[in-house]
Enzyme design. Sequence first.
Site, PDB file in Angstrom:
ATOM      1  N   ASP A 242       0.811  -1.234   0.000  1.00  0.00           N
ATOM      2  CA  ASP A 242       0.000   0.000   0.000  1.00  0.00           C
ATOM      3  C   ASP A 242       0.844   1.284   0.000  1.00  0.00           C
ATOM      4  O   ASP A 242       0.394   2.323   0.485  1.00  0.00           O
ATOM      5  CB  ASP A 242      -0.962   0.047   1.201  1.00  0.00           C
ATOM      6  CG  ASP A 242      -2.131  -0.933   1.074  1.00  0.00           C
ATOM      7  OD1 ASP A 242      -2.075  -1.791   0.179  1.00  0.00           O
ATOM      8  OD2 ASP A 242      -3.085  -0.823   1.861  1.00  0.00           O
TER       9      ASP A 242
ATOM     10  N   HIS B  98      -0.866 -13.811   2.803  1.00  0.00           N
ATOM     11  CA  HIS B  98      -2.119 -13.347   2.205  1.00  0.00           C
ATOM     12  C   HIS B  98      -2.512 -14.110   0.942  1.00  0.00           C
ATOM     13  O   HIS B  98      -3.100 -13.558   0.006  1.00  0.00           O
ATOM     14  CB  HIS B  98      -2.063 -11.829   1.897  1.00  0.00           C
ATOM     15  CG  HIS B  98      -3.445 -11.205   1.910  1.00  0.00           C
ATOM     16  ND1 HIS B  98      -3.710  -9.962   1.403  1.00  0.00           N
ATOM     17  CD2 HIS B  98      -4.633 -11.693   2.367  1.00  0.00           C
ATOM     18  CE1 HIS B  98      -4.991  -9.691   1.541  1.00  0.00           C
ATOM     19  NE2 HIS B  98      -5.571 -10.722   2.124  1.00  0.00           N
TER      20      HIS B  98
ATOM     21  N   CYS C 285      -4.072  -6.261  -2.460  1.00  0.00           N
ATOM     22  CA  CYS C 285      -2.966  -7.103  -2.011  1.00  0.00           C
ATOM     23  C   CYS C 285      -2.863  -8.506  -2.613  1.00  0.00           C
ATOM     24  O   CYS C 285      -1.893  -8.846  -3.290  1.00  0.00           O
ATOM     25  CB  CYS C 285      -3.031  -7.255  -0.500  1.00  0.00           C
ATOM     26  SG  CYS C 285      -3.213  -5.706   0.418  1.00  0.00           S
TER      27      CYS C 285
ATOM     28  N   ASP D 153       2.715  -3.447  -3.778  1.00  0.00           N
ATOM     29  CA  ASP D 153       1.751  -4.452  -4.269  1.00  0.00           C
ATOM     30  C   ASP D 153       0.515  -3.831  -4.903  1.00  0.00           C
ATOM     31  O   ASP D 153      -0.238  -4.497  -5.605  1.00  0.00           O
ATOM     32  CB  ASP D 153       1.351  -5.417  -3.150  1.00  0.00           C
ATOM     33  CG  ASP D 153       0.486  -4.766  -2.070  1.00  0.00           C
ATOM     34  OD1 ASP D 153       0.567  -3.525  -1.886  1.00  0.00           O
ATOM     35  OD2 ASP D 153      -0.274  -5.499  -1.421  1.00  0.00           O
ATOM     36  N   ASN D 154       0.287  -2.550  -4.619  1.00  0.00           N
ATOM     37  CA  ASN D 154      -0.806  -1.795  -5.268  1.00  0.00           C
ATOM     38  C   ASN D 154      -0.541  -0.336  -4.974  1.00  0.00           C
ATOM     39  O   ASN D 154       0.362   0.005  -4.191  1.00  0.00           O
ATOM     40  CB  ASN D 154      -2.194  -2.232  -4.764  1.00  0.00           C
ATOM     41  CG  ASN D 154      -2.301  -2.336  -3.251  1.00  0.00           C
ATOM     42  OD1 ASN D 154      -2.341  -3.443  -2.687  1.00  0.00           O
ATOM     43  ND2 ASN D 154      -2.321  -1.199  -2.574  1.00  0.00           N
TER      44      ASN D 154
HETATM   45 CA    CA Z   1      -1.630  -3.918  -0.529  1.00  0.00          CA
END
Ligand code: CA
Length: 451
Positions: A41, A138, A80, A278-279
């Site tokens: 993030d 995750h 994620c 990841d994003n």
């Molecule tokens: Ca993330």
Amino acid sequence: MRGSVARAWIVLAALLALACGVCGAGPRPAKPNIVILVADDQGFADVGFHGCKDIPTPNLDALAASGVRCTNGYVSGPYCSPTRAGLLTGRYQQRFGHEFNPGGGRMNDIAGLPVDQVTLADRLKGAGYATGLVGKWHLGAHPKFHPNRRGFDEFFGFLGGANAYVVPPQGTSVPNIQRNGEPVQEKEYLTDALAREALSFIDRHRGGPFFLYLAFNAVHTPMHATDERLKRFEGIAEPRRRTYAAMLAAMDEAVGKVRERLRTAGLEENTLVFYFSDNGGPTMMGTTVNGSRNAPLRGSKRQTLEGGIRVPFVFSWKGRLPAGKVYEQPVIQLDVHSTALAAAGVEPKPEWKLDGVDLLPYLQGRKSEPPHERLYWRFGEQMALRQGDWKLVKYDATPMKLYNLARDIGESQDLSEKEPERFREMEAAWQKWNAELMKPLWGGRGARDAE
Ligand code: CA
């Protein structure tokens, strides 16, 4: 005739090998170490090498300066778990139903990286690598999805999508931390603990080759930081941004420690390092807004606008990749998988159906064409297609829009009516790809989804 041509090629190859030796690069290491650093993030704007001013990131900047930073670096998921599924399989995750974040905890044996999918850890382990995951998994919490069953010899971290960084007021340790399935009484601030474990992994496997996947939960919520680091950012008035800065500083320090350890162990020239978020930064939606920024990109985590999917993205390999290079062609985290395999000398089989590309020849300047004709996204009702400078995107309930990113990086001017042919051609290309995908194996739950 054919024999003489073959001999000429052998001579040429020998000369090239010799030339490479003379220019100081030395013989290609048989199996370099692979280190993948993933931030969680982190906003596109929140690195010094993208112009961030209020939060210094000296170690990430040094990493970028040591290698190639990609200005059009993408991830295949806007949040994620899908991105991690794409990274570890090298395939668009919607091909096997991993479109959304898995929920449901240990009892859910559906929501997780499908066990018929082979991971990068499986492949590198098969090539003789020691494999370790430090940090966030995750990809399913049910025992059948456990990282130790997905190619990782060693796992230190947590299985879910977010985790506390500190010992809670009534508790005795940072919750949910385990080592290879066994609970750990962790007392240290989690990002510092992950750095400690990463260094330990490098020390224990320095004889190589090793694959270290260091998946930080920084800078994902909850907003926990150490007092010492918060003090450093007293000049940031907005409380959330200030805590974010302290969390990001911890991650930056951890990256610095890993690089320093590689250097002192004499492994810099034998280690390929990747770094990306990841994003995009969650700036306005869902439960994970953390004070990140994506400027000049529009949009947020959870969106197929650039702010959700274009991220800080670096490749570094001393002596093998140019230092201080800026690469502008669109690339995606699926390429990390293919590039790592190529560096390790693992020949991908056609039946693996990888979507990624080995980027080494592109980043080294041996290939000049774009690595991808098109990049694709699907996230529930949202979609996107990147083709050259153009982007087709649906990010809300309104129809698809067409943007020219070279002229309009902030996706503000819809050109679909001005460019109807291009619009139709791109939509058809996306539909063709979409027809290859599976239905999601489990649902997304909108803004309430555990991120
Ligand atoms: Ca993330």
